[in-house]
Design an enzyme around this catalytic site. Structure first.
Site, mmCIF file in Angstrom:
data_model
loop_
_atom_site.group_PDB
_atom_site.id
_atom_site.type_symbol
_atom_site.label_atom_id
_atom_site.label_comp_id
_atom_site.label_asym_id
_atom_site.label_seq_id
_atom_site.Cartn_x
_atom_site.Cartn_y
_atom_site.Cartn_z
ATOM 1 N N THR A 120 0.833 -1.202 0.000
ATOM 2 C CA THR A 120 0.000 0.000 0.000
ATOM 3 C C THR A 120 0.873 1.260 0.000
ATOM 4 O OG1 THR A 120 -1.790 -1.256 0.999
ATOM 5 C CG2 THR A 120 -1.978 1.090 1.217
ATOM 6 N N HIS A 121 2.180 1.082 -0.195
ATOM 7 C CA HIS A 121 3.102 2.212 -0.153
ATOM 8 C C HIS A 121 3.137 2.948 -1.485
ATOM 9 C CE1 HIS A 121 5.263 -0.525 2.952
ATOM 10 N NE2 HIS A 121 4.080 -0.128 3.358
ATOM 11 N N ASN A 122 2.211 3.877 -1.643
ATOM 12 C CA ASN A 122 2.186 4.741 -2.812
ATOM 13 C C ASN A 122 2.800 6.069 -2.418
ATOM 14 O OD1 ASN A 122 0.218 3.215 -4.808
ATOM 15 N ND2 ASN A 122 -0.607 3.023 -2.743
#
Lengths: 589, 232
Positions: free
Chosen positions: A515-517
């Protein structure tokens, strides 16, 4: 008919990590603050309570805590020549919704970036030559240095009750901690979690190869803890359900467990939930945002909330979308490479591995992400990249816990997916597998960006945000190198069998990866290279502060939340000490 | 309507529940349990049709056959789980973006159909049975266990061509929901008797292991599995 409300000192859009921090810090400074949240409120005592919170189907499969794609999503394509299509249900990444945001269901991996990450382009050009960075690699230096941010990293540690072991205290290297980290003024507030058995075997093997293993820093209290806002946190129960699930022990840090208990007692704070912010009201001539427009999902009524300060803290996608939709700043134009809003979208390049140990009892459901063991010997500035053909890197972790029965079963590749043999193999390996992950950096590339979609619309009729992203040659080469390093450690662990699982050439929107955007509203030294300045203040509207990983110029080889929280505290401090006295640009272009 | 009054066993027979899977619904696989099962309360289906019950039962028993490790998928309640899931908000497409236009797109772009999970599975069962009738002369639930395994292998490997439906994608979703039914908490109707948790050695709840990482280092932790229902 829009109802215009009374002006407020500050309005915060999105009550996740950054929004919670800003609301707390600004109310402590005496401001009246309204927090707007599209999703529901979350109160741990009723929403995250036993026994219902231990429900793998509800939280991990049906994504109870994630955003509602039916009212808002993004479109995606790998290449600019393709038609982007909507993400109809979150999968590769899982933005959360409701008070606490994505922080409710994160794994709690709590990291700082390396000092040289903050001067990435200068560092690489100094070390590898002025022409070493390819033209297509759109990386840039941060406009803030590690030393300036350190007190705020430290403060965020004390908001979260982080558990870990320092490896660099004021320049003194400490064996057993991360000797590649920047100097810390203080050790972690809580002692590290005990390592998983898989992690312990990994640590011994890594050490035998000359690497530097240490316990994964974990944003949860390993013992009962009272944080700097006076909020009590419980001790981690090592339940193994962290990811995609919230914490019944209020041990895992989130704005719900570490900030909201204080804000709920704060008369200067008002929380409005189930309100969908559609637009910032922008006075371009005055270079100010005068307020925000939102629709109350409980009544259908549309409101304008005027505010002296607007904090935009609504995750990478909504932050970028809101600026594009509100006409603030210049949209990135892929054809020319000009424009900045939407530029430098960066994902995280995570590639896993698994190893199988028939003779070891590993109790795979037990533990916490803090029971993982890490080596950081292959992050950006930890090693020499000469002749390797890539820049960047990432930490390598042998993970812990998190093997519930639907998602967490691991069998060697080639095993049938069903039938009697599948069953036998599943039972044979369930207690005996160790999982590894590589937390690879992603450096900006001119072909990876966000803009407005020409076709699809959200529930308010706005064009959706369009994401154009694919893994670059640099990042694939980096990832293969990290996997080759993990492989040497795995071999030294002596498994009966192991598998490296590199990512496919094209990024895919399924299955889950990270989920690391990051990126889209990047920070920088001047309006020619960034959307916000070093204090996260918009160059185009001095009372607009944009929070979160959308401000990262690129993604480094660590989870983003530690830096995201430190930046919010750094920005809040500047607002309190300078902006309130003299509202206007904090950096003169 | 008269159809509503047909007892479950009758409609299963009518749908051709000759395979071991569907038979397990009424008789139970271990013969010693036959009498007990015959007296078990009649299952109430929320959304599944008789054909669908027969289909999901046959699939569950092929993917999860009864053996020394666990009872069959059907005996574990997998079809009941699927019925309740497809009747749930998730089954009706909650939190799913369903606006058009619709394009097939690239595989990297993920699911792009307007169908909710409930409609997707309904269409998939029809397409699978049509293919089975064309290939084997009968619907999938009427095939012998060997033929059913062969049919599933063909779907899984992309060798089965359904008319107007992606057989390979359907297989993956069928596998996923069947495994969810087998492994999820029993409160959803599957994993009866915590059969899959016993099989794995997964203790379920309360999962409060503080201190146990050290206490059980290198040793297997053993506990009677407990469900959410055991604490409610």
């Amino acid at each position: 008919m829009v109802t215009r409300l009374k002006e407020i000192d500050a309005v915060v859009i999105g009550m996740g990590w950054a929004g919670g921090i800003m609301a707390r810090e600004l109310t402590l400074a005496g401001l009246n603050v309204v927090g707007l949240e599209r999703g529901p409120d979350h109160r741990p005592a009723q929403d995250f309570a036993m026994p219902g919170i231990r429900d793998e189907l509800k939280y991990q499969q049906r994504l109870e805590l994630m955003g509602d794609n039916s009212i808002d999503t993004i479109t995606f394509r790998n290449q600019p020549a393709q038609m982007a299509l909507p993400i109809r249900r979150w999968s590769a990444f899982l933005p959360g919704e409701g008070v606490g945001g994505t922080g409710n269901h994160w794994g709690g991996s709590h990291w700082r970036f390396q000092p040289d990450d903050f001067r990435l382009r200068s560092y690489l050009q100094t070390r590898y030559g002025a022409k070493s960075v390819p033209d297509t690699m759109t990386i840039q230096d941060w406009p803030v240095g590690y030393d300036e941010l350190e007190p705020f990293y430290d403060r965020f540690d004390k908001v979260c009750g982080v558990s870990g072991k320092a490896g660099n205290l004021k320049g003194r290297k400490i064996a057993g901690g991360n000797v590649f980290e920047g100097p810390r003024v203080n050790d972690y507030p809580n002692r590290p979690m005990p390592p998983s058995e898989g992690g312990a075997i990994f640590a011994a093997a890594a050490k035998s190869l000359g690497y530097h293993p240490f316990p994964a820093p974990f944003s949860a209290a390993s013992a009962p803890y009272k944080n700097i806002y006076g909020v009590a946190m419980g001790a981690c129960q090592e339940c193994g359900f962290c990811n995609r699930t919230a914490c019944e022990a209020s041990a895992k840090a989130s704005s719900v467990t570490t900030i909201m208990p204080a804000l709920r007692q704060e008369p200067k704070f008002e929380l409005r939930t189930r309100v969908f912010v559609s637009k910032l009201v922008y006075d371009k001539a005055a270079k100010r945002v005068t307020g925000v427009l939102y629709t109350d999902l409980k009544t259908g009524q549309e409101y304008e909330q005027p505010a002296n300060i607007v904090v935009l803290s609504a995750f990478v996608f909504s932050n970028t979308h809101m600026l594009l939709h509100s006409g603030i700043g210049t949209p990135y134009d892929h054809a020319t490479g000009k424009g900045l809003v939407g530029k430098n979208y960066c994902y995280q390049f995570e590639a896993p591995a698994a190893a199988f140990f028939p003779d070891k009892e590993l109790n795979p459901y037990m533990g916490s992400p803090g029971g993982g063991v890490v080596i950081d010997d292959f992050n950006n500035a930890s090693f020499d990249h000469a002749g390797l053909g890539f820049f960047g890197g990432g930490y390598i972790i042998a993970s812990s816990g998190g093997s519930p029965p639907i998602n967490g079963r691991s069998v060697p590749g080639g095993t049938p997916a069903w039938g009697s043999q599948w069953k036998r193999e599943t039972v044979k390996w369930y207690y005996h597998s160790v999982h590894f992950n590589t937390q690879g950096s992603v450096y900006g590339h001119r072909d990876n960006y966000m803009d407005l979609d020409p076709t699809y619309r959200d529930a308010l009729g706005r064009p959706l945000l369009r994401l154009t992203y694919n893994g670059t040659d640099n990042d694939h080469t980096m990832s293969r190198y990290l996997l080759s390093r993990v492989e040497t450690v795995i071999k030294a662990m002596g498994p009966a069998h192991y598998e490296m699982r590199p990512r496919p050439k094209n990024f895919t929107i399924v299955p889950y990866q990270s989920t690391h955007n990051a990126g889209g509203t990047i920070m920088g030294s001047d309006p020619g290279n960034s959307v916000v300045n070093r204090y996260l203040q918009s160059w185009d509207a001095h009372n607009l502060f944009v929070m979160g990983a959308s401000t990262f110029p690129q993604q480094h080889g660590y989870n983003p939340t530690g830096t995201l929280g430190a930046l919010a505290l750094w920005s809040a401090d500047k607002i309190k000490t300078s902006y309130l006295k003299n509202p206007g640009p904090l950096v003169h272009a | 309507m008269a159809d509503d009054t047909i007892p479950r066993r009758d409609f299963l027979t009518g749908a051709g529940a000759a395979g071991a899977g569907a038979a397990a619904l009424t008789a139970g696989v271990p013969s010693a349990k036959a009498a007990e099962s015959a007296n078990a309360p009649v299952e109430t289906w929320l959304v599944l049709t008789a054909d669908e019950v027969a289909f999901f039962s046959a699939i569950a028993d092929t993917m999860i056959p009864a053996d020394a490790l666990s009872p069959s998928g059907t005996d574990c309640g997998v079809p009941v789980f699927i019925d309740r899931q497809l009747a749930s908000a998730w089954g009706a497409g909650a939190k799913m973006y369903r606006a058009g236009p619709f394009h097939i797109g690239a595989p990297e772009q993920g699911y792009q159909l307007p169908l909710t999970p409930r409609d997707y599975f309904a269409a998939g069962v029809e397409a699978a049975n049509a293919w089975s009738r064309k290939t084997y002369g009968k619907s999938l639930d009427r095939l012998s266990p060997e033929q059913r395994a062969e049919a599933l292998t063909a779907m899984e490997g992309g060798k089965a061509e359904f008319a107007d439906f992606d057989a390979r994608a359907f297989f993956q979703r069928l596998l996923a929901i069947t495994m969810e039914g087998f492994f999820s908490d029993p409160i959803y109707g599957g994993n009866r008797g915590k059969a899959s948790w016993r099989m794995l050695g997964f203790p379920g709840l309360p999962a409060t292991y503080a201190g146990k990482t050290e206490e059980y280092r290198g040793k297997r932790y053993v506990a009677e599995p407990q469900s959410i229902a055991d604490f409610s």
